[in-house]
Design a protein around this motif. Structure first.
Motif, PDB file in Angstrom:
ATOM      1  N   GLY A 204      18.065   2.846   9.434  1.00 57.30           N
ATOM      2  CA  GLY A 204      16.885   2.690   8.598  1.00 57.30           C
ATOM      3  C   GLY A 204      16.734   1.256   8.144  1.00 57.30           C
ATOM      4  O   GLY A 204      17.729   0.547   7.917  1.00 57.30           O
ATOM      5  N   VAL A 205      15.483   0.817   8.042  1.00 55.98           N
ATOM      6  CA  VAL A 205      15.157  -0.447   7.390  1.00 55.98           C
ATOM      7  C   VAL A 205      14.292  -0.105   6.194  1.00 55.98           C
ATOM      8  O   VAL A 205      13.277   0.584   6.332  1.00 55.98           O
ATOM      9  CB  VAL A 205      14.415  -1.416   8.327  1.00 55.98           C
TER      10      VAL A 205
ATOM     11  N   ASP B   9      10.594  12.039  11.881  1.00 55.96           N
ATOM     12  CA  ASP B   9      11.045  11.608  10.544  1.00 55.96           C
ATOM     13  C   ASP B   9      11.096  10.086  10.505  1.00 55.96           C
ATOM     14  O   ASP B   9      12.065   9.498  10.041  1.00 55.96           O
ATOM     15  CB  ASP B   9      12.416  12.204  10.222  1.00 55.96           C
ATOM     16  N   GLU B  10      10.017   9.453  10.970  1.00 50.03           N
ATOM     17  CA  GLU B  10      10.082   8.017  11.190  1.00 50.03           C
ATOM     18  C   GLU B  10       9.693   7.177   9.984  1.00 50.03           C
ATOM     19  O   GLU B  10      10.033   6.006   9.914  1.00 50.03           O
ATOM     20  CB  GLU B  10       9.197   7.641  12.369  1.00 50.03           C
ATOM     21  N   TYR B  11       8.984   7.763   9.036  1.00 52.50           N
ATOM     22  CA  TYR B  11       8.489   6.975   7.911  1.00 52.50           C
ATOM     23  C   TYR B  11       8.689   7.772   6.624  1.00 52.50           C
ATOM     24  O   TYR B  11       8.419   8.973   6.578  1.00 52.50           O
ATOM     25  CB  TYR B  11       7.003   6.662   8.088  1.00 52.50           C
ATOM     26  N   GLN B  12       9.166   7.097   5.579  1.00 53.93           N
ATOM     27  CA  GLN B  12       9.393   7.759   4.295  1.00 53.93           C
ATOM     28  C   GLN B  12       8.964   6.834   3.157  1.00 53.93           C
ATOM     29  O   GLN B  12       9.057   5.612   3.269  1.00 53.93           O
ATOM     30  CB  GLN B  12      10.878   8.118   4.123  1.00 53.93           C
ATOM     31  N   ALA B  13       8.513   7.442   2.077  1.00 52.06           N
ATOM     32  CA  ALA B  13       8.179   6.701   0.854  1.00 52.06           C
ATOM     33  C   ALA B  13       8.934   7.330  -0.307  1.00 52.06           C
ATOM     34  O   ALA B  13       9.016   8.560  -0.420  1.00 52.06           O
ATOM     35  CB  ALA B  13       6.671   6.745   0.598  1.00 52.06           C
TER      36      ALA B  13
ATOM     37  N   PRO C 275       9.984 -12.850  -4.704  1.00 57.74           N
ATOM     38  CA  PRO C 275       8.650 -12.282  -4.930  1.00 57.74           C
ATOM     39  C   PRO C 275       7.584 -13.376  -4.957  1.00 57.74           C
ATOM     40  O   PRO C 275       7.910 -14.557  -5.171  1.00 57.74           O
ATOM     41  CB  PRO C 275       8.798 -11.603  -6.295  1.00 57.74           C
ATOM     42  N   PRO C 276       6.318 -12.972  -4.740  1.00 54.26           N
ATOM     43  CA  PRO C 276       5.853 -11.602  -4.522  1.00 54.26           C
ATOM     44  C   PRO C 276       6.113 -11.136  -3.090  1.00 54.26           C
ATOM     45  O   PRO C 276       6.075 -11.935  -2.156  1.00 54.26           O
ATOM     46  CB  PRO C 276       4.354 -11.698  -4.797  1.00 54.26           C
ATOM     47  N   VAL C 277       6.390  -9.848  -2.947  1.00 50.87           N
ATOM     48  CA  VAL C 277       6.686  -9.254  -1.645  1.00 50.87           C
ATOM     49  C   VAL C 277       5.772  -8.047  -1.445  1.00 50.87           C
ATOM     50  O   VAL C 277       5.745  -7.141  -2.283  1.00 50.87           O
ATOM     51  CB  VAL C 277       8.165  -8.816  -1.547  1.00 50.87           C
ATOM     52  N   ASP C 278       5.051  -8.019  -0.356  1.00 53.48           N
ATOM     53  CA  ASP C 278       4.176  -6.893  -0.010  1.00 53.48           C
ATOM     54  C   ASP C 278       4.986  -5.907   0.831  1.00 53.48           C
ATOM     55  O   ASP C 278       4.925  -5.913   2.071  1.00 53.48           O
ATOM     56  CB  ASP C 278       2.952  -7.402   0.750  1.00 53.48           C
ATOM     57  N   SER C 279       5.751  -5.053   0.158  1.00 55.78           N
ATOM     58  CA  SER C 279       6.667  -4.149   0.853  1.00 55.78           C
ATOM     59  C   SER C 279       5.937  -3.198   1.792  1.00 55.78           C
ATOM     60  O   SER C 279       6.421  -2.882   2.882  1.00 55.78           O
ATOM     61  CB  SER C 279       7.487  -3.353  -0.163  1.00 55.78           C
ATOM     62  N   TRP C 280       4.777  -2.712   1.348  1.00 60.25           N
ATOM     63  CA  TRP C 280       4.032  -1.753   2.154  1.00 60.25           C
ATOM     64  C   TRP C 280       3.621  -2.357   3.503  1.00 60.25           C
ATOM     65  O   TRP C 280       3.883  -1.785   4.571  1.00 60.25           O
ATOM     66  CB  TRP C 280       2.807  -1.277   1.388  1.00 60.25           C
ATOM     67  N   THR C 281       2.980  -3.518   3.462  1.00 57.66           N
ATOM     68  CA  THR C 281       2.496  -4.132   4.697  1.00 57.66           C
ATOM     69  C   THR C 281       3.656  -4.519   5.605  1.00 57.66           C
ATOM     70  O   THR C 281       3.588  -4.353   6.833  1.00 57.66           O
ATOM     71  CB  THR C 281       1.625  -5.358   4.375  1.00 57.66           C
ATOM     72  N   LEU C 282       4.740  -5.023   5.032  1.00 57.37           N
ATOM     73  CA  LEU C 282       5.908  -5.371   5.839  1.00 57.37           C
ATOM     74  C   LEU C 282       6.465  -4.145   6.551  1.00 57.37           C
ATOM     75  O   LEU C 282       6.830  -4.209   7.734  1.00 57.37           O
ATOM     76  CB  LEU C 282       6.980  -6.008   4.952  1.00 57.37           C
ATOM     77  N   THR C 283       6.525  -3.013   5.847  1.00 59.14           N
ATOM     78  CA  THR C 283       7.034  -1.789   6.460  1.00 59.14           C
ATOM     79  C   THR C 283       6.132  -1.343   7.600  1.00 59.14           C
ATOM     80  O   THR C 283       6.603  -0.962   8.679  1.00 59.14           O
ATOM     81  CB  THR C 283       7.154  -0.675   5.409  1.00 59.14           C
TER      82      THR C 283
ATOM     83  N   ARG D  40      13.504   1.409 -12.127  1.00 60.82           N
ATOM     84  CA  ARG D  40      12.670   2.197 -11.212  1.00 60.82           C
ATOM     85  C   ARG D  40      12.717   1.544  -9.837  1.00 60.82           C
ATOM     86  O   ARG D  40      12.565   0.326  -9.713  1.00 60.82           O
ATOM     87  CB  ARG D  40      11.233   2.243 -11.722  1.00 60.82           C
ATOM     88  N   ARG D  41      12.909   2.368  -8.812  1.00 57.92           N
ATOM     89  CA  ARG D  41      13.000   1.861  -7.447  1.00 57.92           C
ATOM     90  C   ARG D  41      11.860   2.443  -6.609  1.00 57.92           C
ATOM     91  O   ARG D  41      11.761   3.661  -6.444  1.00 57.92           O
ATOM     92  CB  ARG D  41      14.341   2.228  -6.822  1.00 57.92           C
ATOM     93  N   VAL D  42      11.010   1.577  -6.092  1.00 55.78           N
ATOM     94  CA  VAL D  42       9.933   1.966  -5.176  1.00 55.78           C
ATOM     95  C   VAL D  42      10.326   1.461  -3.791  1.00 55.78           C
ATOM     96  O   VAL D  42      10.582   0.269  -3.612  1.00 55.78           O
ATOM     97  CB  VAL D  42       8.583   1.360  -5.612  1.00 55.78           C
ATOM     98  N   ARG D  43      10.366   2.395  -2.811  1.00 52.28           N
ATOM     99  CA  ARG D  43      10.966   2.042  -1.526  1.00 52.28           C
ATOM    100  C   ARG D  43      10.161   2.642  -0.382  1.00 52.28           C
ATOM    101  O   ARG D  43       9.721   3.788  -0.446  1.00 52.28           O
ATOM    102  CB  ARG D  43      12.393   2.598  -1.483  1.00 52.28           C
ATOM    103  N   TYR D  44       9.990   1.843   0.698  1.00 48.44           N
ATOM    104  CA  TYR D  44       9.338   2.313   1.915  1.00 48.44           C
ATOM    105  C   TYR D  44      10.321   2.125   3.073  1.00 48.44           C
ATOM    106  O   TYR D  44      10.887   1.048   3.244  1.00 48.44           O
ATOM    107  CB  TYR D  44       8.038   1.553   2.168  1.00 48.44           C
ATOM    108  N   ASP D  45      10.503   3.187   3.842  1.00 47.04           N
ATOM    109  CA  ASP D  45      11.517   3.205   4.898  1.00 47.04           C
ATOM    110  C   ASP D  45      10.888   3.439   6.256  1.00 47.04           C
ATOM    111  O   ASP D  45       9.907   4.188   6.378  1.00 47.04           O
ATOM    112  CB  ASP D  45      12.517   4.352   4.697  1.00 47.04           C
TER     113      ASP D  45
END
Length: 412
Positions: free
Chosen positions: A327-328, A225-229, A196-204, A309-314
């Motif tokens: 999936g990544v 179904d290409e993107y999920q949060a 960290p820090p990791v900008d998960s949103w921008t990387l996705t 708590r797990r916050v994940r962007y796929d």
């Protein structure tokens, strides 16, 4: 003498009854054969074909009946005018009218894209339509073996295609139920642990752009179904016995209906493939019921670990050649009672297969290697760890407790 093999492709339009089985195939059924300017896919044979109406340009519509008889001259239309608003356009209706004969006043039934047929030289394959929307349609291959290209315009292949579709109607005719799973009961996954820090949103988002730009050749975003949060809690129990065969973990995840999903994994050490199961709809509460369920229903020995708590962007994408979907995921995990204790990871996982023909499991392993190489180059380019690993959430929690033993007692 030239050895160039000619690539051709056709869109086949006709009555919806040939897909949903509400009436049998008849030789007099109107069929409109639309030869495209070029195939929309590259590999031959492909599994998955997504056809976008506006990309087709001008096409010729040949009126036929299912017995291969031609009726009338070909009509011309723009691809975007074939099915405006998912209803047949003027050129399609005129072609169907010609195929039925000028004296046949019967109103045609629902008209839809039925099949996509593609050929390489003298070999052809048929793909069934599984999704049809105003902008595009998705087809998957139903012919395990190629047929003679000469049969395409005679429609000799059509009865077999209708039969094959009918044999798999449950799989092909139900919304988003056209998936199968290779390596049943197992999870296949590579993990990259990020500092960290990791900008998960921008990387996705940037990874999504990379796939859309064709930087992972042979793969397209998973259709619709290409993107999920995701954002959810995990109450994880490390399963320690009574035998090594039971070891792993049981994680209870609250769901939006007030119930729990139980995710169970079996493994001794972190690794690439792990046995996995999911049980939905458990009516439990975090009042001691989770502990009782582990003891009385699962009948295992376990230690409750700190909740997190797990916050994940796929992003999800599939191989057009094989239909395997991957999936990544970029995720951020934090302990609910010690939010400064975090884990940031990027995961690459095989998810499912959109196939109507028998899949080859070895393709999954080869494609995961190919995708991992591409993903690691992306991570390196962003100054992130590109070392392929298997560091699990269970190990993260055990390491957290080893460093701060008081965490084990702070969470029920």
């Amino acid at each position: 003498m030239s050895t160039t093999r000619k690539r051709r492709a056709w869109l086949v339009l006709g009555g919806l009854h040939l897909l949903n089985g509400t009436a049998p195939l008849a030789g007099s059924d109107p069929v409109v054969l639309v030869e495209l300017n070029a195939p929309v896919e590259s590999p031959f044979p492909s599994n998955t074909v997504v056809l976008r109406w506006d990309d087709l340009g001008s096409v010729a519509l040949t009126p036929l009946t299912a017995d291969g008889t031609r009726h009338g001259t070909a009509l011309t239309a723009r691809g975007g005018d074939l099915f405006p608003g998912m209803l047949p356009g003027e050129a399609v209706l005129r072609a169907v009218h010609a195929a039925r004969g000028a004296t046949d006043g019967a109103r045609p039934g629902p008209l839809v894209p039925l099949f996509y047929v593609t050929a390489d030289g003298d070999r052809a394959h048929a793909h069934s339509q599984i999704r049809f929307l105003a902008e595009d349609a998705c087809f998957i291959r139903i012919t395990p073996d190629a047929f003679d290209t000469a049969a395409v315009e005679r429609l000799d292949w059509l009865p077999d295609a209708v039969r094959r579709h009918a044999e798999q109607q449950l799989f092909l005719n139900n919304h988003q139920r056209y998936y199968r799973k290779c390596f049943a009961g197992k999870e296949l996954e590579y993990k990259y642990t990020l500092t960290p820090p990791v900008d998960s949103w921008t990387l996705t988002v940037e990874l999504h752009h990379s796939v859309l730009a064709g930087e992972l050749p042979g793969y397209v975003m998973e259709y619709r179904d290409e993107y999920q949060a995701w954002d959810y809690l995990n109450h994880l129990f490390e399963v320690t016995g009574p035998t090594d065969a039971e070891r792993g973990y049981a994680s209870f995840i609250p769901t939006t209906d007030g119930k729990y999903l139980l995710k169970r994994k079996w493994y001794l050490e972190d690794g690439f493939d792990r046995r996995e199961s999911h049980t939905y709809g458990l009516e439990l509460a975090d009042d001691g019921s989770l502990e009782r369920y582990v003891r009385d229903e699962l009948r295992v020995e376990a230690v409750r670990m700190p909740s997190f708590r797990r916050v994940r962007y796929d992003i999800n994408f599939e191989s057009v050649r094989t239909g395997h979907v991957y999936g990544v995921f970029f995720d951020h995990c934090s302990l609910t009672e010690a939010r400064d204790v975090t884990l940031n990871q990027c995961e690459l996982e095989y998810l499912r297969s959109r196939v109507a023909v028998e899949p080859d499991e070895s393709d999954v392993l080869a494609e995961m290697e190919e995708i991992a190489d591409w993903l690691e180059a992306f991570l390196r380019g962003h100054g992130l760890n590109d070392e392929r690993g298997y560091y699990s959430k269970r190990t993260f929690l055990k390491d957290a407790v080893a460093a701060r033993p008081e965490l084990l007692g702070e969470v029920r």
